[in-house]
Write a protein that holds these residues in place. Structure first.
Motif, PDB file in Angstrom:
ATOM      1  N   ALA A 256     -12.568  58.099   8.803  1.00 45.88           N
ATOM      2  CA  ALA A 256     -13.011  59.365   8.397  1.00 45.88           C
ATOM      3  C   ALA A 256     -11.929  60.251   8.523  1.00 45.88           C
ATOM      4  N   MET A 257     -10.868  60.170   9.218  1.00 42.67           N
ATOM      5  CA  MET A 257      -9.913  61.074   9.312  1.00 42.67           C
ATOM      6  C   MET A 257      -8.884  60.509   8.007  1.00 42.67           C
ATOM      7  N   LEU A 258      -8.623  59.131   7.995  1.00 41.29           N
ATOM      8  CA  LEU A 258      -8.020  58.695   6.673  1.00 41.29           C
ATOM      9  C   LEU A 258      -8.441  59.073   5.326  1.00 41.29           C
ATOM     10  N   GLY A 259      -9.840  58.828   5.192  1.00 39.34           N
ATOM     11  CA  GLY A 259     -10.564  59.226   3.978  1.00 39.34           C
ATOM     12  C   GLY A 259     -10.455  60.971   3.623  1.00 39.34           C
ATOM     13  N   GLY A 260     -10.565  61.666   4.698  1.00 37.22           N
ATOM     14  CA  GLY A 260     -10.384  63.095   4.600  1.00 37.22           C
ATOM     15  C   GLY A 260      -9.032  63.485   3.950  1.00 37.22           C
ATOM     16  N   VAL A 261      -7.841  62.776   4.644  1.00 34.11           N
ATOM     17  CA  VAL A 261      -6.444  63.137   4.179  1.00 34.11           C
ATOM     18  C   VAL A 261      -6.466  62.497   2.801  1.00 34.11           C
ATOM     19  N   ILE A 262      -6.856  61.377   2.468  1.00 31.43           N
ATOM     20  CA  ILE A 262      -6.646  60.807   0.960  1.00 31.43           C
ATOM     21  C   ILE A 262      -7.395  61.793   0.117  1.00 31.43           C
ATOM     22  N   LEU A 263      -8.728  62.150   0.254  1.00 31.41           N
ATOM     23  CA  LEU A 263      -9.358  63.079  -0.541  1.00 31.41           C
ATOM     24  C   LEU A 263      -8.737  64.193  -0.641  1.00 31.41           C
ATOM     25  N   GLY A 264      -8.303  64.796   0.424  1.00 30.04           N
ATOM     26  CA  GLY A 264      -7.674  66.161   0.280  1.00 30.04           C
ATOM     27  C   GLY A 264      -6.336  66.078  -0.682  1.00 30.04           C
ATOM     28  N   LEU A 265      -5.439  65.095  -0.417  1.00 31.22           N
ATOM     29  CA  LEU A 265      -4.375  64.843  -1.375  1.00 31.22           C
ATOM     30  C   LEU A 265      -4.641  64.737  -2.641  1.00 31.22           C
ATOM     31  N   ALA A 266      -5.632  63.667  -2.936  1.00 31.25           N
ATOM     32  CA  ALA A 266      -6.161  63.593  -4.414  1.00 31.25           C
ATOM     33  C   ALA A 266      -6.457  64.853  -5.131  1.00 31.25           C
ATOM     34  N   GLU A 267      -7.420  65.601  -4.382  1.00 28.81           N
ATOM     35  CA  GLU A 267      -8.017  66.884  -5.037  1.00 28.81           C
ATOM     36  C   GLU A 267      -6.506  67.777  -5.375  1.00 28.81           C
ATOM     37  N   THR A 268      -5.786  67.916  -4.452  1.00 32.41           N
ATOM     38  CA  THR A 268      -4.637  69.009  -4.362  1.00 32.41           C
ATOM     39  C   THR A 268      -3.859  68.626  -5.793  1.00 32.41           C
ATOM     40  N   PHE A 269      -3.345  67.394  -5.756  1.00 38.91           N
ATOM     41  CA  PHE A 269      -2.359  66.927  -6.721  1.00 38.91           C
ATOM     42  C   PHE A 269      -3.069  67.007  -8.131  1.00 38.91           C
ATOM     43  N   ALA A 270      -4.449  66.731  -8.292  1.00 38.55           N
ATOM     44  CA  ALA A 270      -4.998  66.563  -9.411  1.00 38.55           C
ATOM     45  C   ALA A 270      -5.331  68.148  -9.961  1.00 38.55           C
ATOM     46  N   ALA A 271      -5.567  68.865  -8.857  1.00 37.03           N
ATOM     47  CA  ALA A 271      -5.534  70.433  -9.306  1.00 37.03           C
ATOM     48  C   ALA A 271      -4.169  70.766  -9.941  1.00 37.03           C
ATOM     49  N   ALA A 272      -3.088  70.479  -9.110  1.00 38.51           N
ATOM     50  CA  ALA A 272      -1.623  71.004  -9.514  1.00 38.51           C
ATOM     51  C   ALA A 272      -1.106  70.395 -10.852  1.00 38.51           C
ATOM     52  N   PHE A 273      -1.267  68.999 -11.016  1.00 40.63           N
ATOM     53  CA  PHE A 273      -0.641  68.383 -11.903  1.00 40.63           C
ATOM     54  C   PHE A 273      -1.443  68.071 -13.350  1.00 40.63           C
ATOM     55  N   LEU A 274      -2.899  68.171 -13.055  1.00 40.91           N
ATOM     56  CA  LEU A 274      -3.814  68.112 -14.289  1.00 40.91           C
ATOM     57  C   LEU A 274      -4.437  69.197 -14.599  1.00 40.91           C
ATOM     58  N   SER A 275      -5.717  69.701 -13.894  1.00 42.66           N
ATOM     59  CA  SER A 275      -6.282  70.925 -13.987  1.00 42.66           C
ATOM     60  C   SER A 275      -7.212  71.133 -12.850  1.00 42.66           C
ATOM     61  N   SER A 276      -7.557  72.196 -12.597  1.00 43.00           N
ATOM     62  CA  SER A 276      -8.388  72.535 -11.451  1.00 43.00           C
ATOM     63  C   SER A 276      -9.843  71.979 -11.630  1.00 43.00           C
ATOM     64  N   GLN A 277     -10.080  71.926 -12.929  1.00 43.38           N
ATOM     65  CA  GLN A 277     -11.236  71.366 -13.265  1.00 43.38           C
ATOM     66  C   GLN A 277     -11.579  69.781 -13.053  1.00 43.38           C
ATOM     67  N   TYR A 278     -10.372  69.278 -13.135  1.00 43.47           N
ATOM     68  CA  TYR A 278     -10.519  67.761 -12.876  1.00 43.47           C
ATOM     69  C   TYR A 278     -10.327  67.294 -11.484  1.00 43.47           C
ATOM     70  N   LYS A 279     -10.191  68.136 -10.526  1.00 44.26           N
ATOM     71  CA  LYS A 279     -10.214  67.512  -9.101  1.00 44.26           C
ATOM     72  C   LYS A 279     -11.293  67.099  -8.560  1.00 44.26           C
ATOM     73  N   ASP A 280     -12.454  67.397  -8.860  1.00 42.18           N
ATOM     74  CA  ASP A 280     -13.808  66.700  -8.636  1.00 42.18           C
ATOM     75  C   ASP A 280     -13.757  65.417  -9.046  1.00 42.18           C
ATOM     76  N   ILE A 281     -13.529  65.315 -10.197  1.00 45.25           N
ATOM     77  CA  ILE A 281     -13.638  63.969 -11.156  1.00 45.25           C
ATOM     78  C   ILE A 281     -12.637  63.121 -10.671  1.00 45.25           C
ATOM     79  N   VAL A 282     -11.415  63.603 -10.043  1.00 53.71           N
ATOM     80  CA  VAL A 282     -10.597  62.631  -9.456  1.00 53.71           C
ATOM     81  C   VAL A 282     -11.043  62.217  -8.071  1.00 53.71           C
ATOM     82  N   ALA A 283     -11.447  63.185  -7.629  1.00 60.85           N
ATOM     83  CA  ALA A 283     -11.989  62.721  -5.982  1.00 60.85           C
ATOM     84  C   ALA A 283     -13.034  61.602  -6.146  1.00 60.85           C
ATOM     85  N   PHE A 284     -14.285  61.960  -6.979  1.00 60.06           N
ATOM     86  CA  PHE A 284     -15.581  61.118  -6.778  1.00 60.06           C
ATOM     87  C   PHE A 284     -15.114  59.985  -7.839  1.00 60.06           C
ATOM     88  N   GLY A 285     -14.078  59.900  -8.700  1.00 64.61           N
ATOM     89  CA  GLY A 285     -13.696  58.667  -9.271  1.00 64.61           C
ATOM     90  C   GLY A 285     -12.811  57.777  -8.407  1.00 64.61           C
TER      91      GLY A 285
END
Length: 307
Positions: A256-285
Motif C-alpha cells: 500500500a505504501m509503495l502503490g501510493g508513492v508510485i500512483l502519486g508520482l505517476a499523477e504528478t508527472f503526467a500533469a506536469a509533462f502531459l496535461s492535468s486532464q491526463y493524470k487520471d488516465i495515466v493513473a488508472f492505465g
C-alpha cells in the motif's frame, strides 16, 4: 536536459507528498481486506470527515490565540483522529458486522450505502459548497538548480515527515505489539485465530479504527496544504487510494505504501509533462497494466485456498 532537471526535482517532491496521502488512505483498505477479505468503500468518506473535523477544530481554536502553530496542528490531528476512529468503529458495527457471514456482494452494497450516507450526512451538516481552509503553513525551502528555482513548501515537507513517522510506528506496532500479532494471526487464518482464543471481533473493529485514524491524518494534512475541501473529496481520493492498494498488492501494508508513492508520482508527472486532464488516465492505465501482467500487485502474494 539541464532545463528539465529543476522541474523533475520539483515534481518528484510534489509526487512524493501526494503519494504519502494516498498511502495513508490505502493502508485502511489493505488492512481490512487482509483480515476479512472485504473492501471498505466507505473509507474515502472517513478521510473526508477527518478533514472536516480538522477544519471545525481549527475554527473553534482560532488562529489568533497566540498558541504555537505546532500545537494548533497537533490538536487538529488529535481531535480528528479521535472522531474518525469512532466513525470507523461505527462503520464496522453497522455496515459490516451484520453481513460479515453473508455473500461478499451484500457487504459491498452495504459499504457503498454507508459511503453515500456519510457523504450526504456531511453535505447536510456543513453544506455542499467548497470551504476554504486557512493557510497555516506558508513558505518553504527554496534553492537554485541549473539556474532555476525549486520550491519545497513546508506544508508538503510536513506531509512527508508525518507519513514516514506514522509508517515506521505502524510497522513497529504490527510487528511487536500484542494487538499487532493478533492482527497478523487473523489475516493468516481467522478461524484458527478464533480457536486459539483471539477475540477476532475486537481485532476487526481495531483494524477499522486504525485505518480511519490514518485516513484522518491524511485528511487534515491535505486540507491545510490545498486550502479547500467539500463533502465529495472523499470519493475520488478513496478510489485513487484503492487503486494504490491494488497496485502495490491488496492485503500488503508495504504494498500500500509503495502503490501510493508510485500512483502519486505517476499523477504528478503526467500533469506536469502531459496535461492535468491526463493524470487520471495515466493513473488508472498504470493499474490496468499491473493487473494484466501481475494480478496480485507489485508486492502481493497469490492467495492460497485453505482446505
Amino acid at each position: 536536459m539541464s532545463d528539465l532537471l529543476p522541474q523533475i526535482v520539483q515534481q518528484l517532491f510534489n509526487g512524493l507528498s501526494l503519494g504519502a496521502i494516498y498511502a495513508l488512505i490505502a493502508i485502511g483498505y489493505t488492512m481490512v481486506y487482509g483480515i476479512i477479505g472485504m473492501i471498505n468503500f466507505a473509507h474515502g468518506e472517513i478521510y473526508m470527515i477527518g478533514a472536516y473535523v480538522g477544519l471545525v477544530t481549527l475554527t473553534a481554536i482560532g488562529t489568533q490565540t497566540g498558541m504555537p502553530l505546532y500545537m494548533i496542528i497537533a490538536i487538529m490531528l488529535i481531535v480528528s483522529v479521535a472522531v474518525t476512529g469512532a466513525y470507523g468503529f461505527a462503520v464496522e458495527r453497522i455496515a459490516y458486522r451484520p453481513v460479515r457471514g453473508g455473500p461478499r456482494l451484500v457487504a459491498l452494497i452495504s459499504a457503498i450505502g454507508m459511503s453515500i450516507f456519510l457523504q450526504n450526512w456531511v453535505a447536510l451538516g456543513q453544506g455542499s459548497r467548497d470551504m476554504a481552509v486557512p493557510s497555516l503553513i506558508s513558505g518553504g525551502l527554496q534553492f537554485h538548480l541549473s539556474g532555476f528555482d525549486v520550491m519545497l513548501p513546508y506544508s508538503r515537507i510536513l506531509i512527508i515527515f508525518v507519513t514516514v513517522v506514522m509508517m515506521v510506528g505502524l510497522t513497529l506496532f504490527i510487528r511487536h505489539s500484542r494487538m499487532g500479532r493478533a492482527s497478523r494471526a487473523c489475516s493468516q487464518d481467522m478461524r484458527m485465530a478464533n480457536l486459539l482464543g483471539i477475540d477476532t471481533n475486537r481485532v476487526i473493529s481495531f483494524t477499522f479504527v486504525l485505518g480511519a485514524m490514518l485516513a484522518a491524518v491524511g485528511g487534515v494534512l491535505i486540507a491545510i496544504t490545498i486550502g479547500k475541501l467539500n463533502p465529495y473529496i472523499g470519493f475520488i481520493a478513496g478510489i485513487k487510494a484503492f487503486t494504490a492498494a491494488v497496485l502495490g498488492g491488496i492485503g500488503s501494508i508495504p504494498g500500500a505504501m509503495l502503490g501510493g508513492v508510485i500512483l502519486g508520482l505517476a499523477e504528478t508527472f503526467a500533469a506536469a509533462f502531459l496535461s492535468s486532464q491526463y493524470k487520471d488516465i495515466v493513473a488508472f492505465g498504470l493499474l490496468v497494466l499491473v493487473l494484466l501482467f501481475r494480478p496480485t500487485g507489485l508486492l502481493g502474494k497469490p492467495e492460497v485456498e485453505k482446505v
